[in-house]
Design an enzyme around this catalytic site. Structure first.
Site, PDB file in Angstrom:
ATOM      1  N   CYS A 163       0.829  -1.220   0.000  1.00  0.00           N
ATOM      2  CA  CYS A 163       0.000   0.000   0.000  1.00  0.00           C
ATOM      3  C   CYS A 163       0.852   1.255   0.000  1.00  0.00           C
ATOM      4  O   CYS A 163       0.431   2.296  -0.514  1.00  0.00           O
ATOM      5  CB  CYS A 163      -0.900   0.018   1.236  1.00  0.00           C
ATOM      6  SG  CYS A 163      -1.821  -1.503   1.518  1.00  0.00           S
TER       7      CYS A 163
ATOM      8  N   ASP B 166      -2.288  -3.945   7.940  1.00  0.00           N
ATOM      9  CA  ASP B 166      -3.384  -4.765   8.438  1.00  0.00           C
ATOM     10  C   ASP B 166      -3.390  -6.133   7.760  1.00  0.00           C
ATOM     11  O   ASP B 166      -3.646  -7.153   8.396  1.00  0.00           O
ATOM     12  CB  ASP B 166      -4.724  -4.079   8.166  1.00  0.00           C
ATOM     13  CG  ASP B 166      -4.910  -2.810   8.972  1.00  0.00           C
ATOM     14  OD1 ASP B 166      -4.039  -2.506   9.805  1.00  0.00           O
ATOM     15  OD2 ASP B 166      -5.918  -2.119   8.756  1.00  0.00           O
TER      16      ASP B 166
ATOM     17  N   CYS C  80      -2.685   3.464   3.213  1.00  0.00           N
ATOM     18  CA  CYS C  80      -3.285   2.306   3.867  1.00  0.00           C
ATOM     19  C   CYS C  80      -4.293   2.805   4.903  1.00  0.00           C
ATOM     20  O   CYS C  80      -4.350   3.992   5.207  1.00  0.00           O
ATOM     21  CB  CYS C  80      -2.203   1.441   4.503  1.00  0.00           C
ATOM     22  SG  CYS C  80      -2.753  -0.222   4.951  1.00  0.00           S
ATOM     23  N   ASP C  81      -5.054   1.883   5.467  1.00  0.00           N
ATOM     24  CA  ASP C  81      -6.241   2.217   6.252  1.00  0.00           C
ATOM     25  C   ASP C  81      -6.035   3.327   7.278  1.00  0.00           C
ATOM     26  O   ASP C  81      -6.760   4.311   7.301  1.00  0.00           O
ATOM     27  CB  ASP C  81      -6.735   0.972   6.998  1.00  0.00           C
ATOM     28  CG  ASP C  81      -7.186  -0.124   6.064  1.00  0.00           C
ATOM     29  OD1 ASP C  81      -6.907  -0.034   4.861  1.00  0.00           O
ATOM     30  OD2 ASP C  81      -7.799  -1.082   6.536  1.00  0.00           O
ATOM     31  N   LYS C  82      -5.086   3.164   8.184  1.00  0.00           N
ATOM     32  CA  LYS C  82      -4.945   4.105   9.300  1.00  0.00           C
ATOM     33  C   LYS C  82      -4.134   5.333   8.902  1.00  0.00           C
ATOM     34  O   LYS C  82      -4.178   6.347   9.597  1.00  0.00           O
ATOM     35  CB  LYS C  82      -4.277   3.428  10.505  1.00  0.00           C
ATOM     36  CG  LYS C  82      -4.864   2.095  10.891  1.00  0.00           C
ATOM     37  CD  LYS C  82      -6.370   2.137  11.008  1.00  0.00           C
ATOM     38  CE  LYS C  82      -6.966   0.760  11.076  1.00  0.00           C
ATOM     39  NZ  LYS C  82      -6.728  -0.097   9.909  1.00  0.00           N
TER      40      LYS C  82
ATOM     41  N   CYS D 120      -5.438  -2.014  -0.956  1.00  0.00           N
ATOM     42  CA  CYS D 120      -6.315  -3.149  -1.250  1.00  0.00           C
ATOM     43  C   CYS D 120      -7.451  -2.747  -2.177  1.00  0.00           C
ATOM     44  O   CYS D 120      -8.073  -1.699  -2.017  1.00  0.00           O
ATOM     45  CB  CYS D 120      -6.858  -3.732   0.041  1.00  0.00           C
ATOM     46  SG  CYS D 120      -5.562  -4.343   1.147  1.00  0.00           S
TER      47      CYS D 120
ATOM     48  N   GLU E 109      -9.255  -5.866  13.907  1.00  0.00           N
ATOM     49  CA  GLU E 109     -10.188  -6.234  12.852  1.00  0.00           C
ATOM     50  C   GLU E 109     -10.380  -7.747  12.843  1.00  0.00           C
ATOM     51  O   GLU E 109      -9.444  -8.496  13.127  1.00  0.00           O
ATOM     52  CB  GLU E 109      -9.652  -5.804  11.483  1.00  0.00           C
ATOM     53  CG  GLU E 109      -9.623  -4.313  11.285  1.00  0.00           C
ATOM     54  CD  GLU E 109      -9.096  -3.927   9.920  1.00  0.00           C
ATOM     55  OE1 GLU E 109      -9.247  -2.752   9.574  1.00  0.00           O
ATOM     56  OE2 GLU E 109      -8.520  -4.787   9.215  1.00  0.00           O
TER      57      GLU E 109
ATOM     58  N   SER F 250     -12.517  -5.445   9.138  1.00  0.00           N
ATOM     59  CA  SER F 250     -11.856  -4.941   7.945  1.00  0.00           C
ATOM     60  C   SER F 250     -12.915  -4.491   6.953  1.00  0.00           C
ATOM     61  O   SER F 250     -14.039  -5.007   6.930  1.00  0.00           O
ATOM     62  CB  SER F 250     -11.007  -6.050   7.320  1.00  0.00           C
ATOM     63  OG  SER F 250     -10.648  -5.724   5.998  1.00  0.00           O
TER      64      SER F 250
END
Length: 564
Positions: A56, A88, A129-131, A198, A449, A475
């Site tokens: 990512c 993650d 990425c997510d965070k 992702c 998650e 997730s």
């Protein structure tokens, strides 16, 4: 050094580099490439989340250089610095995943720390990425200096239209006997073809889209492939845009208003986005002083349909949405329907309506984004549930294909690992409501998650026959009948701590209720007998996080203002 006409744009850098008494600081900066002219320019910090930890973010060092060049060419002085990222996808299902949500706070802290210390006048933050994304926005909001966020971009599909969730679900399919080890390895080797976040409407693409709707990214930033000329152009434009924001003195607090957060929520719903958006948007709003609550998601959700046929519940990937024009035509459709606030200011210096004025509709024949009169679901898939199991709220992701009501009996686990083992060995059967507790922000700590167990459930073919509820979270790749963010969490004595194997549980995503069908007298008896478990960590960042983190219903933040 004398004043210049640009000094109004150098509110923070001037005290660091101007005057004979700052000679030592200038000497340090000369060693990293500053010239005499550079000391007279606004300084733009370029916060890079580059790392080899995850695909990512593996390309973001190059994007940071492009953003820095964009700031320089627009008359500023770009300065690149780094913050962390975790993966993650790698950590899911392990103890390491407890650090995931913690990383959001660390990213926000580090951006605030570096920019405030070094005196940057403006910021570009690049997350992949997510965070990274909410962490970057929270850091920029705390500083409240002219800022632009850049999304690192989405990954391309793997062979056979696969992605990271395909790999997780292959593990469950192998446990069921449907895939051989060789077949699992083939999916593993080809599902992640290169850099980028992702590929479905998982948390990364959800948050990127939400941030663009919020007005904190340039138009189009959220829907670009990670490795593309469009993404490089986006970075260069972001570097330049900060200089214009400095000239107009437009700050995050001018953009991140209540109406802008409502735009972000509306788009997340239309896209069928991740439950994590609830947690992160509340946290971001809290940081900038906007009182966003769970009730806002319910209120807006009654009038906004799900229109995007995107993974995990749908068919298509983000790269396929990119190919038909990204999210801009969808936003224009929502605006014209009166579902977005067009007057909201954005980082272009113009309103959202201005930005969308010239956007063309999707070409005829595409079926990724449905028309408003033929939605996938007429109301939001993000359901805020209440009841005796969640008196302070819980968050469910119910698209409709898994049904809207589930009644079953509890099978209780004290950790994700316990549940995962029992799913894979066949202990979990149809009719079970898996209860995974002590995984909340404080109890985990870190609110892991549950992608591994939800993927194992899907892989074993139990997606329509099993529900999973938890004080942890999910997730963006999770799907099925799942309810997370249950508050108060079990570690704090929430009702989830009182559930026993065999208890009947009903989840109703129409009435928005989650009920433990055990009488009040029995629950009170269990409550008197319950004892809080000892903290799992007593030293280090997880212990510090557990001591300072707020409830999931307030965003699981660590910097809530003192209300005394």
């Amino acid at each position: 050094m004398s004043d210049t006409p640009q000094d109004s744009r150098r509110r923070y850098s001037a005290p660091v580099v101007d005057g004979v008494n700052k000679s030592a600081g200038r000497a340090m900066l000369r060693a990293v490439g500053f010239t005499d002219d550079d000391f007279r320019k606004p300084q733009v910090g370029i916060a890079s989340t580059w790392s080899q930890v995850t695909p990512c973010n593996s390309h973001i060092d190059e994007l940071a250089e492009v953003a820095c060049q964009g700031a320089d060419q627009a008359g500023g002085k770009g300065v690149i610095f780094n913050t962390i990222t975790i993966s993650d996808g790698i950590a899911n299902g392990t103890e390491g995943m407890k650090y995931s949500l913690v990383s959001r706070e660390v990213i926000a802290d580090s951006i605030e720390t570096v920019a405030a210390c070094e005196g940057f006048d403006g910021l570009v933050a690049i997350g992949g990425c997510d965070k990274n994304m909410p962490g970057c926005l929270m850091g920029m909001a705390r500083l409240n200096r002219p800022s632009v966020f850049v999304y690192g971009g989405t990954i391309l599909p793997g062979d056979g239209h696969t992605d990271i969730v395909s790999v997780f679900e292959a593990v469950g399919a192998h446990a069921k006997g449907e895939l051989s080890l060789i077949e699992v390895k083939q999916i593993e080797e080809t599902a992640i073809p290169g850099p980028g976040a992702c590929g479905g409407m998982y948390t990364a693409n959800t948050m990127a889209s939400a941030i663009e709707a919020l007005g904190m990214s340039l138009p189009g930033s959220s829907a670009q492939n990670a490795v593309s000329n469009d993404k490089r152009a986006d970075c260069a434009a972001a570097g330049a845009a900060v200089l214009e924001l400095l000239a107009q003195d437009i700050k995050p607090s001018d953009i991140m208003t209540r109406a802008a957060f409502e735009n972000a929520i509306t788009l997340v719903i239309a896209l069928g986005g991740s439950t994590n958006a609830v947690l992160h948007l509340i946290a971001m709003a809290n940081t900038v002083g906007v009182a966003l609550t769970l009730e806002d998601f319910t209120r807006l959700g009654k009038g906004v349909p799900v229109l995007a046929d995107l993974r995990p519940s749908g068919h298509y990937m983000m790269s396929e949405l990119v190919a038909i024009g990204g999210i801009q035509p969808l936003m224009k459709t929502l605006l014209e329907a009166g579902l977005l606030h067009g007057e909201c200011l954005t980082v272009t210096g113009q309103t959202l309506a201005d930005n969308l004025a010239g956007v063309a509709p999707y070409a005829a024949g595409q079926d990724i984004i449905r028309p408003l009169d033929n939605p996938i679901k007429p109301e939001s898939h993000l359901r805020i549930l209440y009841g005796n199991l969640a008196p302070e709220g819980a968050v469910a992701k119910i698209t409709g294909k898994e049904g809207t009501r589930f009644a079953g009996t509890a099978r209780v686990f004290g950790s994700e690992e316990e549940a995962q083992a029992r799913i894979l060995d066949g202990t979990v059967v149809a009719g079970d409501v898996l209860v995974i507790r002590y995984e909340g922000p404080r109890g985990g700590p870190g609110m892991r998650e549950m992608l591994s167990p939800t993927s194992a459930i899907m892989g074993r073919g139990l997606g329509n026959d099993v529900a999973l509820i938890t004080d942890g979270r999910f997730s963006g790749g999770s799907h099925g009948f799942v309810v997370g963010h249950i508050t108060p969490e079990a570690f704090d004595g929430g009702p989830l701590a009182l559930v026993q194997d065999g208890d009947p549980i009903v989840i109703d995503a129409v009435a928005d209720r989650i009920e433990l069908q055990v009488d009040d007298q029995e629950l009170e008896r269990r409550r008197r007998a319950w004892q809080q478990p000892p903290p799992r960590y007593r030293r280090g960042v997880l212990a510090k996080y557990a001591r300072t983190v707020s409830s999931a219903s307030t965003g699981a933040v660590t910097d809530l203002p003192d209300t005394d």
